[in-house]
Design a protein around this motif. Structure first.
Motif, PDB file in Angstrom:
ATOM      1  N   ARG A 600       0.443  -1.106   0.064  1.00  0.00           N
ATOM      2  CA  ARG A 600      -0.050   0.030   0.375  1.00  0.00           C
ATOM      3  C   ARG A 600       0.963   0.860   0.234  1.00  0.00           C
ATOM      4  O   ARG A 600       0.733   2.125  -0.451  1.00  0.00           O
ATOM      5  N   LYS A 601       2.281   1.094   1.268  1.00  0.00           N
ATOM      6  CA  LYS A 601       2.869   2.616   0.926  1.00  0.00           C
ATOM      7  C   LYS A 601       3.798   2.776  -0.678  1.00  0.00           C
ATOM      8  O   LYS A 601       3.279   3.587  -0.661  1.00  0.00           O
ATOM      9  N   GLN A 602       4.032   1.623  -1.292  1.00  0.00           N
ATOM     10  CA  GLN A 602       4.881   2.088  -2.519  1.00  0.00           C
ATOM     11  C   GLN A 602       3.844   2.533  -3.341  1.00  0.00           C
ATOM     12  O   GLN A 602       3.803   3.053  -4.199  1.00  0.00           O
ATOM     13  N   GLY A 603       2.282   1.855  -3.495  1.00  0.00           N
ATOM     14  CA  GLY A 603       1.404   1.930  -4.339  1.00  0.00           C
ATOM     15  C   GLY A 603       1.255   3.447  -4.637  1.00  0.00           C
ATOM     16  O   GLY A 603       1.254   4.337  -5.000  1.00  0.00           O
ATOM     17  N   MET A 604       1.151   3.843  -2.822  1.00  0.00           N
ATOM     18  CA  MET A 604       0.414   5.496  -2.847  1.00  0.00           C
ATOM     19  C   MET A 604       1.738   5.886  -3.266  1.00  0.00           C
ATOM     20  O   MET A 604       1.803   7.184  -3.999  1.00  0.00           O
ATOM     21  N   ILE A 605       3.415   5.878  -2.953  1.00  0.00           N
ATOM     22  CA  ILE A 605       4.866   7.088  -3.513  1.00  0.00           C
ATOM     23  C   ILE A 605       4.295   7.127  -5.055  1.00  0.00           C
ATOM     24  O   ILE A 605       5.004   7.645  -5.048  1.00  0.00           O
ATOM     25  N   ASN A 606       4.332   5.847  -5.616  1.00  0.00           N
ATOM     26  CA  ASN A 606       3.791   5.670  -6.555  1.00  0.00           C
ATOM     27  C   ASN A 606       3.121   6.867  -7.149  1.00  0.00           C
ATOM     28  O   ASN A 606       3.906   7.110  -8.001  1.00  0.00           O
ATOM     29  N   ASP A 607       2.301   6.427  -7.085  1.00  0.00           N
ATOM     30  CA  ASP A 607       0.791   7.572  -7.038  1.00  0.00           C
ATOM     31  C   ASP A 607       1.294   8.832  -7.481  1.00  0.00           C
ATOM     32  O   ASP A 607       0.847   9.968  -8.365  1.00  0.00           O
ATOM     33  N   LYS A 608       1.956   9.390  -6.170  1.00  0.00           N
ATOM     34  CA  LYS A 608       2.434  11.042  -5.965  1.00  0.00           C
ATOM     35  C   LYS A 608       3.679  10.580  -7.151  1.00  0.00           C
ATOM     36  O   LYS A 608       3.230  11.742  -7.296  1.00  0.00           O
ATOM     37  N   VAL A 609       4.183   9.784  -7.130  1.00  0.00           N
ATOM     38  CA  VAL A 609       5.981  10.835  -8.553  1.00  0.00           C
ATOM     39  C   VAL A 609       5.611  10.974  -9.505  1.00  0.00           C
ATOM     40  O   VAL A 609       5.376  11.589 -10.204  1.00  0.00           O
ATOM     41  N   ARG A 610       4.463  10.023  -9.748  1.00  0.00           N
ATOM     42  CA  ARG A 610       3.693   9.774 -11.597  1.00  0.00           C
ATOM     43  C   ARG A 610       3.335  10.896 -10.965  1.00  0.00           C
ATOM     44  O   ARG A 610       3.064  11.802 -12.853  1.00  0.00           O
ATOM     45  N   THR A 611       2.716  11.740 -10.759  1.00  0.00           N
ATOM     46  CA  THR A 611       1.847  12.984 -10.421  1.00  0.00           C
ATOM     47  C   THR A 611       2.094  14.077 -10.714  1.00  0.00           C
ATOM     48  O   THR A 611       2.299  15.014 -11.521  1.00  0.00           O
ATOM     49  N   GLU A 612       3.612  13.993 -10.035  1.00  0.00           N
ATOM     50  CA  GLU A 612       4.518  15.392 -10.033  1.00  0.00           C
ATOM     51  C   GLU A 612       5.541  15.328 -11.174  1.00  0.00           C
ATOM     52  O   GLU A 612       5.562  16.493 -12.294  1.00  0.00           O
ATOM     53  N   VAL A 613       6.050  14.220 -11.855  1.00  0.00           N
ATOM     54  CA  VAL A 613       6.794  13.874 -13.029  1.00  0.00           C
ATOM     55  C   VAL A 613       5.724  14.594 -14.210  1.00  0.00           C
ATOM     56  O   VAL A 613       6.221  14.907 -14.890  1.00  0.00           O
ATOM     57  N   LYS A 614       4.751  13.886 -14.024  1.00  0.00           N
ATOM     58  CA  LYS A 614       3.536  14.076 -15.328  1.00  0.00           C
ATOM     59  C   LYS A 614       3.247  15.009 -15.465  1.00  0.00           C
ATOM     60  O   LYS A 614       3.392  16.104 -16.794  1.00  0.00           O
ATOM     61  N   THR A 615       3.367  16.223 -14.015  1.00  0.00           N
ATOM     62  CA  THR A 615       3.235  17.527 -14.204  1.00  0.00           C
ATOM     63  C   THR A 615       3.712  18.173 -14.811  1.00  0.00           C
ATOM     64  O   THR A 615       3.653  19.529 -15.175  1.00  0.00           O
ATOM     65  N   TYR A 616       5.198  17.679 -14.104  1.00  0.00           N
ATOM     66  CA  TYR A 616       6.476  18.903 -14.909  1.00  0.00           C
ATOM     67  C   TYR A 616       7.035  18.567 -16.621  1.00  0.00           C
ATOM     68  O   TYR A 616       7.264  19.746 -16.966  1.00  0.00           O
TER      69      TYR A 616
END
Length: 685
Positions: A600-616
């Motif tokens: 669950r923790k790893q999935g949360m970090i993955n989702d957060k990073v994807r959103t941040e990088v995709k925005t960038y």
């Protein structure tokens, strides 16, 4: 049941079909949306982001055929169906009805860049057979991100991957096809897939997959009942809120400030919720909260205090919650003197909530006293996952446990879309609900009426912990939980280091955290307790939890490896804390639970990073500056990274996703893998 489309077609006779209907099923990060875009030859689905809890149907003319593609929400890769939300399982079952009279092919999507183990196989089987056990006759295994094979053939990969993947292929009648993100523009790989579907239809005598009308009618009736009960709940809530509003209009003064405490399980979205409420990044969202933290700000014309707290586990019972978490929760309540106006019990809307979770929540909040429920509001996070499904529908469909908890909290609940921080109305409405609660009640004083007695309770817990009998089996379990605690922190540090997110830290918090868990004497005592415990483990079970030489250095401080590679159905179904089984069995069961928690923790970090990088990497609108990705993941108190840091972090994220098999990295970044490898700076800028 299967239905034939042509009574004259012979088995095995392949004829081109003017129409092909397909349904894509698979886990999160399997590449379903990217595969759907490749099949259709155009961008219709958004890859690389967490999908909403609804199916989407698109049609297009492909290779002189009318092709229908139905994309479905994905399950968590290795979680069995029982851990998927009921609404997700409903959507899987309902998906085949979106392409009447039924799909010619169910495309089971698996990412070649991800390791596929027994737990993944079990999750695939359980979710796929929600349709029926005959679905395999109409299923083709669609392997995405084929470019990750490099020089290896698909047959070599299948042989190397092992029995789990081979079992799935055999269940699919040895039908599988590879899609390469590098060659997504090549028409041939799609044409070959369509021809394979036509051949499968021919082998099935022209039959397509079909669900019995009675099953569909039952599904529709279940949906009707859910919507009816959801509407009743909405009306009840509105009526109750109207009464509270009348109290405010009748002279009850509004508080000059609102004090809020966040409680919930690890990786549930508490810190992200605190940031959403305050409208800025105040709490770190990638690291486990180690101690209570208070932040303040003006929100919607109100002075708001938010206290974030360490979370308990979702799957581990409260008796195994470390004492330091219980102490920190109590201490956190004293940070907003004289007491919080509301306890926000944070529960993610994108996960299941069963009787197991209800018991864990009740037991973890028991030490706050029964009065706490009169001041508690259930706050659902990640509401964007629900799409156009109301939170009331989720509550009614999820079942008795969640409904009982809502009623326990006086039918008070709210939903936040954590990724839509620009939507200030959702926070304003939450604050209004809190004010209405305050109109009918005083503030919450934890356990007692004075802060001094709360501190005394904390000191009493400290004395009990220090004076515990370390020779008892219960204490050995506590020792094991402390080891797990250390392992969690170690994994977290390694994950964030690989992703380039560990440079900027709050030095004070890190020092306190290090002092608490890194004391040499304490570690020695824990390893001694673990050695005693190991003596009770049989040789076969000891082999399952030994540290391999390859990873021994990485986990030496914890003294145990928790990567469970094996399991038996008997062990998985037994709750060790409700039996008198041996400590050795308890240890193995906790290993499995720990892996679920970490997933669950790893999935949360993955989702957060994807959103941040995709925005960038998305070009900003003209006149707007581009924010650096990953800034929000490290904390608002840190210094700003320079351009080199940003580029390095993005590259590390990409490499880490490929190295650790976390999903379709090409889909995450919206570019082909070959482009990422050959020209990284062009993507970053």
């Amino acid at each position: 049941m299967d239905t034939g489309e042509s009574s004259t077609r012979h088995v095995g006779e392949t004829r081109p079909l003017s129409e092909l209907r397909t349904v894509l099923l698979g886990a999160e990060e399997s590449g379903k949306s990217s595969a759907a875009n490749t099949i259709l030859g155009k961008l219709e689905f958004t890859p690389g982001v967490k999908t909403v809890l609804t199916c989407k149907k698109v049609q297009a003319n492909v290779s002189e055929r009318q092709v229908t593609v139905v994309d479905t929400p994905g399950w968590v890769g290795y979680f069995p169906a029982e851990y998927s939300p009921e609404l997700l399982k409903d959507q899987i079952a309902f998906s085949v009805s979106l392409c009447p009279p039924g799909p010619h092919a169910v495309l089971l999507v698996i990412n070649l860049g991800s390791s596929f183990q027994e737990e993944h196989r079990r999750a695939v089987q359980e979710h796929l057979e929600l349709l029926s056990d005959t679905v395999w006759r109409h299923t083709i295994l669609l392997l995405t991100c084929g470019d990750t094979l490099r020089e290896m053939t698909i047959e070599q990969h299948i042989e190397r991957e092992g029995q789990a993947l081979q079992w799935v292929i055999e269940k699919c009648g040895n039908r599988y096809h590879v899609l390469s993100s590098k060659n997504s523009s090549e028409v041939s790989q799609v044409s070959e897939l369509l021809e394979m579907i036509e051949k499968m239809v021919a082998d099935n005598g022209g039959y397509h997959f079909h669900i019995e009308n009675k099953v569909l009618q039952d599904m529709k009736e279940k949906r009707r009942i859910t919507e009816e009960r959801a509407n009743q709940r909405v009306r009840h809530v509105l009526e109750h809120r109207e009464i509270l509003r009348d109290l405010l209009k009748g002279g009850t003064s509004r508080p000059s400030e609102l004090r809020v405490v966040l409680l919930g399980w690890v990786a549930g979205g508490k810190s992200s919720t605190g940031n959403t409420i305050l409208g800025r990044e105040e709490f770190r969202v990638c690291r486990r909260t180690a101690q209570g933290e208070k932040k303040q700000g003006e929100v919607a014309g109100r002075q708001v205090t938010v206290v974030d707290t360490p979370g308990w586990w979702k799957f581990m019972p409260a008796k195994l919650t470390p004492d330091w978490i219980k102490e920190e929760v109590l201490k956190s309540l004293t940070l907003c003197h004289p007491g919080p106006h509301v306890i926000l019990l944070v529960i993610p809307a994108d996960t299941s909530f069963k009787e197991e979770q209800l018991k864990i929540v009740l037991d973890n909040m028991k030490h706050l006293g029964e009065r706490v429920w009169g001041h508690t509001l259930v706050l659902f996070t990640w509401g964007e996952y629900l799409g156009n499904i109301s939170i009331e529908q989720h509550i009614e469909r999820e079942g008795h446990a969640l409904q009982w908890l809502i009623e326990k909290c006086g039918n008070r609940y709210h939903v936040l879309c954590n990724m839509k921080k620009e939507d200030h109305t959702q926070v304003t409405e939450l604050l209004e609900k809190i004010e209405e609660m305050v109109a009918g009640k005083s503030v919450f004083y934890p356990l007692t009426e004075t802060q001094g007695e709360v501190v005394e309770k904390i000191e009493e817990m400290d004395r009990e912990t220090k004076g515990a009998d370390h020779s008892t089996e219960k204490q050995k379990v506590t020792e094991l939980m402390q080891i797990i605690d250390e392992l969690w922190m170690k994994r977290e540090e390694q994950l964030l280091e690989k992703m380039g997110l560990d440079r900027r830290r709050d030095n004070v918090r890190e020092t306190q955290q290090h002092d608490r868990r890194s004391n040499v004497v304490e570690k020695k005592r824990r390893r001694e307790a673990y050695s005693v415990m190991q003596e009770q483990i049989t040789p076969s079970k000891r082999r399952r939890c030994m540290v391999t030489e390859e990873r021994e250095a990485g986990w030496s401080s914890a003294g145990v490896e928790l990567n469970a590679q094996e399991d038996t159905e008997g062990e998985a179904q037994t709750a060790p804390w409700t039996t008198d089984q041996s400590l050795a069995f308890l240890h193995n069961e906790i290993k499995l639970i720990f892996e679920k928690e970490w997933g669950r923790k790893q999935g949360m970090i993955n989702d957060k990073v994807r959103t941040e990088v995709k925005t960038y990497i998305t070009p900003p609108a003209k006149g707007n500056s581009m924010e650096h990705p990953l800034t929000n993941l490290r904390g608002a108190t840190s210094s700003e990274p320079d351009t080199t840091d940003v580029a390095t972090s993005c590259v590390k994220v990409h490499d880490w996703m490929k190295e650790n098999h976390s999903g379709n990295s090409a889909a995450v970044f919206g570019h082909k893998c070959s482009e990422m490898d050959s020209n990284r700076p062009a993507i970053l800028y």
